[in-house]
Design an enzyme around this catalytic site. Sequence first.
Site, PDB file in Angstrom:
ATOM      1  N   ASP A 106     -29.437 -16.221  -7.305  1.00 28.98           N
ATOM      2  CA  ASP A 106     -28.777 -17.493  -6.996  1.00 28.98           C
ATOM      3  C   ASP A 106     -28.243 -17.534  -5.573  1.00 28.98           C
ATOM      4  O   ASP A 106     -27.566 -18.485  -5.190  1.00 28.98           O
ATOM      5  CB  ASP A 106     -27.670 -17.798  -8.013  1.00 28.98           C
ATOM      6  CG  ASP A 106     -26.470 -16.862  -7.888  1.00 28.98           C
ATOM      7  OD1 ASP A 106     -26.643 -15.728  -7.409  1.00 28.98           O
ATOM      8  OD2 ASP A 106     -25.356 -17.269  -8.286  1.00 28.98           O
TER       9      ASP A 106
ATOM     10  N   SER B 154     -27.521 -15.165 -11.974  1.00 28.62           N
ATOM     11  CA  SER B 154     -27.426 -14.393 -10.737  1.00 28.62           C
ATOM     12  C   SER B 154     -28.527 -13.334 -10.631  1.00 28.62           C
ATOM     13  O   SER B 154     -29.704 -13.654 -10.574  1.00 28.62           O
ATOM     14  CB  SER B 154     -26.032 -13.763 -10.644  1.00 28.62           C
ATOM     15  OG  SER B 154     -25.805 -13.167  -9.400  1.00 28.62           O
TER      16      SER B 154
ATOM     17  N   ASP C 298     -29.997 -12.500  -3.761  1.00 29.97           N
ATOM     18  CA  ASP C 298     -30.180 -12.334  -5.201  1.00 29.97           C
ATOM     19  C   ASP C 298     -30.656 -13.659  -5.793  1.00 29.97           C
ATOM     20  O   ASP C 298     -30.923 -14.621  -5.058  1.00 29.97           O
ATOM     21  CB  ASP C 298     -28.906 -11.821  -5.872  1.00 29.97           C
ATOM     22  CG  ASP C 298     -27.763 -12.831  -5.864  1.00 29.97           C
ATOM     23  OD1 ASP C 298     -27.781 -13.727  -5.004  1.00 29.97           O
ATOM     24  OD2 ASP C 298     -26.855 -12.719  -6.713  1.00 29.97           O
TER      25      ASP C 298
ATOM     26  N   ASP D 131     -25.946 -16.128  -3.830  1.00 26.77           N
ATOM     27  CA  ASP D 131     -24.546 -16.087  -3.418  1.00 26.77           C
ATOM     28  C   ASP D 131     -24.187 -14.736  -2.822  1.00 26.77           C
ATOM     29  O   ASP D 131     -23.041 -14.501  -2.438  1.00 26.77           O
ATOM     30  CB  ASP D 131     -23.607 -16.447  -4.575  1.00 26.77           C
ATOM     31  CG  ASP D 131     -23.651 -15.461  -5.726  1.00 26.77           C
ATOM     32  OD1 ASP D 131     -24.551 -14.598  -5.764  1.00 26.77           O
ATOM     33  OD2 ASP D 131     -22.782 -15.571  -6.620  1.00 26.77           O
TER      34      ASP D 131
END
Length: 446
Positions: free
Chosen positions: A242, A102, A240, A244
Site C-alpha cells: 500500500d 499492507s 510495500d 506507506d
Amino acid sequence: MMSRKYFGTDGIRGRVGQPPMTPEFALKLGWAAGRVLGGAAGTHVLVGKDTRRSGYLFESALEAGFAAAGVETHLLGPLPTPAVAYLTRALRAKAGVVISASHNPHYDNGVKFFSAEGDKLSDELEAQIEAQLEHELVCVAPEQLGRARRIDDAPGRYIEFCKGSFSGRSLQGLKLVVDCANGAAYRVAPAVFEELGATVSVIGNHPDGLNINRGYGSTHLQALKTAVVERGADLGIALDGDADRCLLVTAEGKEVDGDEILFVIARQRLKSGTLRGPVVGTAMSNLGLERAFAALGVPFERAAVGDRYVLERLKASGGVIGGETSGHTLCLDRTTTGDGIIGALQVLEAMLAEQVTLAQLVSGMSKFPQVLINVPIQGNARAVMELPQVAAALQHCEAALGSRGRILLRPSGTEPLIRVMVEAQDAAETRQTAERLAEAVKQAAE
C-alpha cells in the site's frame, strides 16, 4: 492503549472470508463508521484500495454500508494509503478509508481509516465504531441514502502533491529502480520520479490481484538488489503493497532500512536548520540509531511499535521526523502520515544537497547486530506472552545477555505472531539468544 475487539495497530485485518474480513462484517463496518464519522446527511467519505482481488468485494460492501448510514462514497480505485490520507484533506471528506493489508499476502485484507485531517483515527473513535457495531443495522430513509461516484483525477492530484514535497530542483541525472510490490503505487510511483527528471526502471508493476508483495516490495528485496546492480542504477526504492513505507538499496546492492532512512532525513533537517523537537523511533529501533543521534546532539525518543504511536509521540513532543525500522517514515513537515514515496524523495533530496551516494549518506550510522524471529501462534498471542514459562525464558535470556544488548518480545498487531527481537554487540550471541527464546515461545504455545 485502549483495548479493542477488532482494531489492531493499523486498522482491522485478517484472512479474506474469515471473521472479521467477511462481506457481512464489511457492510456493517461501513454503516457503523458512517454513523460515527459521517456527521450531517450528505457528507462524503473517500474509499481507496490496493490491488488485491478481494478489494472489489470489500469496496462494494463498505459502499453499501455507508449508503445505509446516509453517507456519500467517493471511490478512488487503487491508490497508496498516504494518497487517501492526503486526498481526504484536499477534498474535504469526513473520513478516508483504505482497503489493504499492507505487506501481507493477497489472501489477507484489511480496512483502515483516516480522519478529516488525514490522521489515523484515535483509539477513542475506533472504540466508538466498535460500539456501534454492536447495534442492529438500521437503514436511513430511501431519500436519505448515500450515493457513490468515482474520482477520476485522484492519481494526478496525488502525483502533484508528492512532487511538491521535494524541494530539490530536479532528479535529472539520477538512475533509479522502483519496486512497486505489484501493489497500490504501480502507476503513481514511477510517474512521480520520472516527472521530477529521474531515469526510472520499474519492477513489481504488473498486478494481477493475487501477486501483491509476492517476490517483490519492501519485504522481498532480492529482486530489487539484483536489478539495481545489473542496471547500474544509483539506488533502488522498494515500496510495500500500500506504499506507506519504503526501504532502499544502494548502488552496490546493500539494503538500507527504516532506521538508516530516519537517520539520513533527520540529519539533513538538522543541517538545514528545520529539525524541530525530538526524533521518534520505536522499541524496535536499532541502538546504533540512538547512539548516532546522541553523537549529533539530537534528542531521540521511543514509542510503542506502530506508526500511529510514533505519530502520537511526535505530536505530543512537537517533533516532525519519526519512523520505524520496517520503513514507515513520517515527515510531518511534508505530510500527515507515513508515505513511502515522500520518504524516498527526502533521501534523494539529501543526496543531491550533499552530492554524495546513498552508501556515503548512511555511513554515519553503525547498526548493532539485530535478529528478529517471528513465531506463528494459533490462538491468542497475548495470552501466550503471559505464560509463566515464556516469562521465565525471557528473564533467563535477559540475565545471560546483560548490558551487552537488549531483548524485545511482543505480539504482532497485524498478524498471529509473537515477534522475538534481540540486539547485541556480538552477532553470534545475538543469533543464539534470539533462537533460544523463539524456541521457548514456540514450545510454550504448543
